[in-house]
Design a protein around this motif. Structure first.
Motif, PDB file in Angstrom:
ATOM      1  N   HIS A  71       0.831  -1.214   0.000  1.00  0.00           N
ATOM      2  CA  HIS A  71       0.000   0.000   0.000  1.00  0.00           C
ATOM      3  C   HIS A  71       0.869   1.268   0.000  1.00  0.00           C
ATOM      4  O   HIS A  71       0.526   2.275  -0.629  1.00  0.00           O
ATOM      5  N   HIS A  72       1.977   1.186   0.723  1.00  0.00           N
ATOM      6  CA  HIS A  72       2.864   2.334   0.758  1.00  0.00           C
ATOM      7  C   HIS A  72       3.480   2.594  -0.623  1.00  0.00           C
ATOM      8  O   HIS A  72       3.586   3.749  -1.055  1.00  0.00           O
ATOM      9  N   ILE A  73       3.856   1.522  -1.288  1.00  0.00           N
ATOM     10  CA  ILE A  73       4.392   1.667  -2.649  1.00  0.00           C
ATOM     11  C   ILE A  73       3.318   2.206  -3.584  1.00  0.00           C
ATOM     12  O   ILE A  73       3.578   3.077  -4.425  1.00  0.00           O
ATOM     13  N   ARG A  74       2.118   1.716  -3.432  1.00  0.00           N
ATOM     14  CA  ARG A  74       1.034   2.193  -4.284  1.00  0.00           C
ATOM     15  C   ARG A  74       0.786   3.682  -4.076  1.00  0.00           C
ATOM     16  O   ARG A  74       0.557   4.436  -5.030  1.00  0.00           O
ATOM     17  N   ASP A  75       0.857   4.134  -2.826  1.00  0.00           N
ATOM     18  CA  ASP A  75       0.629   5.554  -2.545  1.00  0.00           C
ATOM     19  C   ASP A  75       1.790   6.437  -3.023  1.00  0.00           C
ATOM     20  O   ASP A  75       1.587   7.579  -3.456  1.00  0.00           O
ATOM     21  N   CYS A  76       2.994   5.922  -2.901  1.00  0.00           N
ATOM     22  CA  CYS A  76       4.181   6.732  -3.246  1.00  0.00           C
ATOM     23  C   CYS A  76       4.614   6.586  -4.700  1.00  0.00           C
ATOM     24  O   CYS A  76       5.451   7.359  -5.161  1.00  0.00           O
ATOM     25  N   LEU A  77       4.071   5.585  -5.391  1.00  0.00           N
ATOM     26  CA  LEU A  77       4.561   5.298  -6.736  1.00  0.00           C
ATOM     27  C   LEU A  77       4.379   6.461  -7.706  1.00  0.00           C
ATOM     28  O   LEU A  77       5.326   6.804  -8.433  1.00  0.00           O
ATOM     29  N   PRO A  78       3.216   7.117  -7.777  1.00  0.00           N
ATOM     30  CA  PRO A  78       3.097   8.242  -8.732  1.00  0.00           C
ATOM     31  C   PRO A  78       4.109   9.353  -8.451  1.00  0.00           C
ATOM     32  O   PRO A  78       4.715   9.897  -9.380  1.00  0.00           O
ATOM     33  N   GLU A  79       4.251   9.681  -7.173  1.00  0.00           N
ATOM     34  CA  GLU A  79       5.220  10.729  -6.829  1.00  0.00           C
ATOM     35  C   GLU A  79       6.638  10.296  -7.154  1.00  0.00           C
ATOM     36  O   GLU A  79       7.448  11.099  -7.636  1.00  0.00           O
ATOM     37  N   LEU A  80       6.945   9.016  -6.912  1.00  0.00           N
ATOM     38  CA  LEU A  80       8.281   8.524  -7.219  1.00  0.00           C
ATOM     39  C   LEU A  80       8.556   8.571  -8.720  1.00  0.00           C
ATOM     40  O   LEU A  80       9.657   8.933  -9.156  1.00  0.00           O
ATOM     41  N   THR A 140       7.250  10.622 -10.884  1.00  0.00           N
ATOM     42  CA  THR A 140       7.459  12.026 -11.256  1.00  0.00           C
ATOM     43  C   THR A 140       8.821  12.526 -10.811  1.00  0.00           C
ATOM     44  O   THR A 140       9.534  13.206 -11.563  1.00  0.00           O
ATOM     45  N   ARG A 141       9.178  12.180  -9.595  1.00  0.00           N
ATOM     46  CA  ARG A 141      10.464  12.646  -9.071  1.00  0.00           C
ATOM     47  C   ARG A 141      11.633  12.072  -9.858  1.00  0.00           C
ATOM     48  O   ARG A 141      12.583  12.781 -10.189  1.00  0.00           O
ATOM     49  N   VAL A 142      11.560  10.774 -10.168  1.00  0.00           N
ATOM     50  CA  VAL A 142      12.634  10.157 -10.939  1.00  0.00           C
ATOM     51  C   VAL A 142      12.727  10.776 -12.327  1.00  0.00           C
ATOM     52  O   VAL A 142      13.825  11.022 -12.846  1.00  0.00           O
ATOM     53  N   THR A 143      11.588  11.060 -12.938  1.00  0.00           N
ATOM     54  CA  THR A 143      11.580  11.673 -14.274  1.00  0.00           C
ATOM     55  C   THR A 143      12.204  13.066 -14.250  1.00  0.00           C
ATOM     56  O   THR A 143      13.015  13.416 -15.124  1.00  0.00           O
ATOM     57  N   VAL A 144      11.827  13.845 -13.242  1.00  0.00           N
ATOM     58  CA  VAL A 144      12.375  15.210 -13.141  1.00  0.00           C
ATOM     59  C   VAL A 144      13.874  15.177 -12.884  1.00  0.00           C
ATOM     60  O   VAL A 144      14.653  15.906 -13.509  1.00  0.00           O
ATOM     61  N   LEU A 145      14.293  14.328 -11.959  1.00  0.00           N
ATOM     62  CA  LEU A 145      15.719  14.232 -11.666  1.00  0.00           C
ATOM     63  C   LEU A 145      16.516  13.736 -12.868  1.00  0.00           C
ATOM     64  O   LEU A 145      17.633  14.191 -13.112  1.00  0.00           O
ATOM     65  N   THR A 146      15.942  12.806 -13.608  1.00  0.00           N
ATOM     66  CA  THR A 146      16.633  12.316 -14.805  1.00  0.00           C
ATOM     67  C   THR A 146      16.852  13.436 -15.809  1.00  0.00           C
ATOM     68  O   THR A 146      17.941  13.566 -16.395  1.00  0.00           O
ATOM     69  N   ALA A 147      15.827  14.268 -16.012  1.00  0.00           N
ATOM     70  CA  ALA A 147      15.968  15.392 -16.954  1.00  0.00           C
ATOM     71  C   ALA A 147      16.997  16.402 -16.449  1.00  0.00           C
ATOM     72  O   ALA A 147      17.793  16.936 -17.236  1.00  0.00           O
ATOM     73  N   GLN A 148      16.994  16.668 -15.142  1.00  0.00           N
ATOM     74  CA  GLN A 148      17.947  17.621 -14.584  1.00  0.00           C
ATOM     75  C   GLN A 148      19.382  17.130 -14.734  1.00  0.00           C
ATOM     76  O   GLN A 148      20.268  17.879 -15.175  1.00  0.00           O
ATOM     77  N   TYR A 149      19.607  15.891 -14.387  1.00  0.00           N
ATOM     78  CA  TYR A 149      20.970  15.360 -14.481  1.00  0.00           C
ATOM     79  C   TYR A 149      21.419  15.194 -15.930  1.00  0.00           C
ATOM     80  O   TYR A 149      22.610  15.338 -16.236  1.00  0.00           O
ATOM     81  N   GLN A 150      20.489  14.902 -16.806  1.00  0.00           N
ATOM     82  CA  GLN A 150      20.842  14.820 -18.222  1.00  0.00           C
ATOM     83  C   GLN A 150      21.262  16.189 -18.753  1.00  0.00           C
ATOM     84  O   GLN A 150      22.216  16.308 -19.540  1.00  0.00           O
ATOM     85  N   SER A 151      20.543  17.226 -18.314  1.00  0.00           N
ATOM     86  CA  SER A 151      20.911  18.581 -18.722  1.00  0.00           C
ATOM     87  C   SER A 151      22.286  18.972 -18.185  1.00  0.00           C
ATOM     88  O   SER A 151      23.087  19.599 -18.895  1.00  0.00           O
ATOM     89  N   SER A 180      14.011   4.066 -12.751  1.00  0.00           N
ATOM     90  CA  SER A 180      12.860   4.253 -13.637  1.00  0.00           C
ATOM     91  C   SER A 180      12.425   2.926 -14.258  1.00  0.00           C
ATOM     92  O   SER A 180      11.214   2.652 -14.387  1.00  0.00           O
ATOM     93  N   ASN A 181      13.379   2.102 -14.606  1.00  0.00           N
ATOM     94  CA  ASN A 181      13.032   0.783 -15.173  1.00  0.00           C
ATOM     95  C   ASN A 181      12.337  -0.099 -14.143  1.00  0.00           C
ATOM     96  O   ASN A 181      11.375  -0.807 -14.460  1.00  0.00           O
ATOM     97  N   ILE A 182      12.824  -0.046 -12.903  1.00  0.00           N
ATOM     98  CA  ILE A 182      12.198  -0.859 -11.844  1.00  0.00           C
ATOM     99  C   ILE A 182      10.768  -0.412 -11.599  1.00  0.00           C
ATOM    100  O   ILE A 182       9.838  -1.233 -11.452  1.00  0.00           O
ATOM    101  N   ILE A 183      10.554   0.890 -11.540  1.00  0.00           N
ATOM    102  CA  ILE A 183       9.206   1.410 -11.298  1.00  0.00           C
ATOM    103  C   ILE A 183       8.279   1.036 -12.451  1.00  0.00           C
ATOM    104  O   ILE A 183       7.098   0.708 -12.253  1.00  0.00           O
TER     105      ILE A 183
END
Length: 537
Positions: free
Chosen positions: A147-156, A158-169, A525-528
């Motif tokens: 349940h905790h993963i289900r609740d945190c998964l959308p935020e995770l 989004t966060r992983v996507t944003v961080l990936t773009a930042q570090y790629q830049s 990101s692949n794991i999620i």
């Protein structure tokens, strides 16, 4: 001895190390806290609960496990604690019975241990037996985690996507390792020259909002700083009426002038025009300083590649600074010539100077009429005196005039010149400061002052227009047109390529760290993405 001392230091600090390690995990707001505390000790002083309350004071993500229920003193139980009446936690309180040392020694199976645990719970805590025990704890932990993963998964996600773009830049800003040195150097030099020119033109990508920069500041220098300075110069500043009167007298020579001499006007107006040279040269200096500041602006905001190669950065700064330094005396000389040109020829036929000249001509005409009248009056007086003397001489036969001596023939001082031993100081020709000017002198001064003011305003307007044009042509535009060719000519040399493109150690280390972090984010990101929501219910 050294090893033993190290072990002793580690043993003395073990409590702090363990505490810091635990806090590093449970401080994460996305983590669940499994707090285990034995039932045969005082829960109010439990270290586990103390740490959990520091990071989770409301108990929203804390699950309490009360262990060793079978080791409590006779006549006591943990019912109040298990019911949540002593320590409130949101995720629940579960009691368990641990395996004893005897069970381990006899190799008692886990199934038998769980059966004996259930027997104990049914006997001592019948109302809570279904919500306690090791098997219930395992199911609860699995459910909470899902349940905790289900609740945190959308935020995770989004966060992983944003961080990936930042570090790629960030990784892109560091650039790839240099393979073709010639192409890399030419690309960086061209980009810097383009950014420099764009900053002057106002088309740069990084536009500051806190202060004026580049072409905007140059425009401000031309029309605000330089313009206000010229407007504040008084056309007659530092020029008194006595100065004007002295110049008029010096220009007339030994003869009193009937008209205001033009030489005095030219002498005084040139003195006032000369005052325009200093602010004009200061305008050139301010523009030169701004062109120097643009170098740092481009280095810090526009050309990130220069941060990778410090030697190339220093070389570019040196080349541009040298180019600006060479153009500065040339521009100063041209501005000096602008003032010298105005001083070389006082154009009294200037269309804007006609009105003032007409005023001066009218004043001179009036003075001419006044002088002619005065001359006629003097001539008539002389004729009258001569006629009177002739009549007197005819009456007494001229004896009176023949017998009388001239003043110079008599003994004693000549009237008006003092004694022969004390002559008058004829070199003291200074005009008294406190003397009041006559009507004629006042009129002469006013004419000269009016002419000076009118002509000075004409020249000031011309200087205010021509100096910015001169600075733009000989300094700003020249640098813009020749910057890239100067950089290529000075830096694009085979023997300098390897040296200029040596990357800084800091940049190389940061690129490695960012690349590692980017790789970890891609794995996360692949794991999620592999987690199916059907497995979370």
């Amino acid at each position: 001895m050294t090893k033993h001392r190290f072990c002793m230091m580690f043993r003395d600090n073990i409590e702090t190390q363990v505490q810091e390690m635990i806090l590093s995990y449970i401080s994460n707001p996305n983590s669940l806290i499994l707090c285990v505390s034995p039932a045969n000790s005082d829960l109010a002083t439990s270290d586990a609960l103390k740490l959990a309350r520091e990071v989770d004071p409301d108990g929203r993500r804390t699950l309490l496990v009360v262990s060793k229920l079978d080791l409590m003193d006779a006549g006591t139980d943990a019912l109040e604690v298990l019911l949540g009446r002593v320590i409130p936690v949101r995720l629940g309180i579960i009691g368990v019975v641990n395996r004893s040392q005897h069970d381990l020694n006899t190799q008692k199976s886990l199934d038998d241990s769980c059966k004996d645990e259930q027997v104990f719970l049914q006997r001592h805590y019948p109302s809570l037996a279904s919500r306690c025990g090791s098997r219930y704890l395992a199911r609860t932990l699995s459910r909470l985690l899902m349940h905790h993963i289900r609740d945190c998964l959308p935020e995770l996600k989004t966060r992983v996507t944003v961080l990936t773009a930042q570090y790629q830049s960030r990784l892109n800003s560091y650039g790839q390792p240099v393979e073709d040195h010639s192409a890399t150097l030419l690309q960086i030099v061209t980009k810097f020259a383009t950014d420099y020119c764009n900053t002057i033109e106002g088309t740069a990508r990084h536009i500051q909002t806190s202060e004026l920069c580049g072409g905007a500041r140059i425009c401000y220098i031309f029309h605000e700083t330089f313009g206000r300075t010229l407007q504040s110069i008084d056309p007659l500043g530092g020029l008194t009426e006595l100065d004007v009167l002295t110049a008029i007298r010096n220009a007339t020579g030994p003869r009193p002038a009937l008209f205001v001499p033009e030489v005095s006007f030219e002498l005084l107006v040139k003195k006032q025009i000369k005052r325009l040279e200093e602010p004009s040269l200061r305008c050139v200096e301010l523009v030169h300083e701004e062109l120097q500041r643009i170098i740092q602006h481009c280095s810090a905001y526009s050309t990130q590649e220069l941060l990778r190669f410090p030697k190339l950065h220093d070389s570019i700064v040196e080349v541009v600074t040298s180019l600006l330094r060479k153009r500065l005396p040339i521009t100063n000389e041209m501005v000096h010539n602008l003032v010298a040109i105005e001083l070389a020829y006082i154009n009294t036929k200037h269309p804007d100077f006609t009105d003032a000249a007409q005023v001066s001509a009218s004043v001179n005409s009036e003075r001419q009429r006044h002088s002619l009248c005065l001359s006629l009056q003097i001539q008539m007086g002389v004729v009258f005196v001569l006629s009177s003397l002739s009549q007197a001489e005819a009456g007494d036969g001229g004896k009176r005039w023949k017998n009388e001596k001239m003043p110079s023939e008599e003994k004693g001082p000549v009237p008006g010149f003092g004694s022969p031993n004390k002559a008058v100081n004829l070199l003291d020709t200074a005009v008294p400061v406190s003397r009041k000017l006559s009507t004629r002198e006042q009129r002469d001064c006013e004419v000269i002052q009016r002419l000076i003011k009118c002509y000075f305003l004409i020249v000031r307007k011309s200087i205010q227009d021509s100096v910015p044009k001169t600075v733009m042509h000989f300094l700003v535009n020249f640098v813009k047109e020749h910057l890239q060719s100067e950089l290529v000519g000075q830096l694009y040399k085979q023997r300098l390529l390897q040296e200029l493109l040596i990357e800084s150690q800091e940049t190389a280390q940061q690129r490695t760290e960012v690349a590692q972090m980017l790789e970890a984010l891609k794995k996360a990101s692949n794991i999620i993405s592999e987690i199916r929501e059907t497995h979370l219910w």
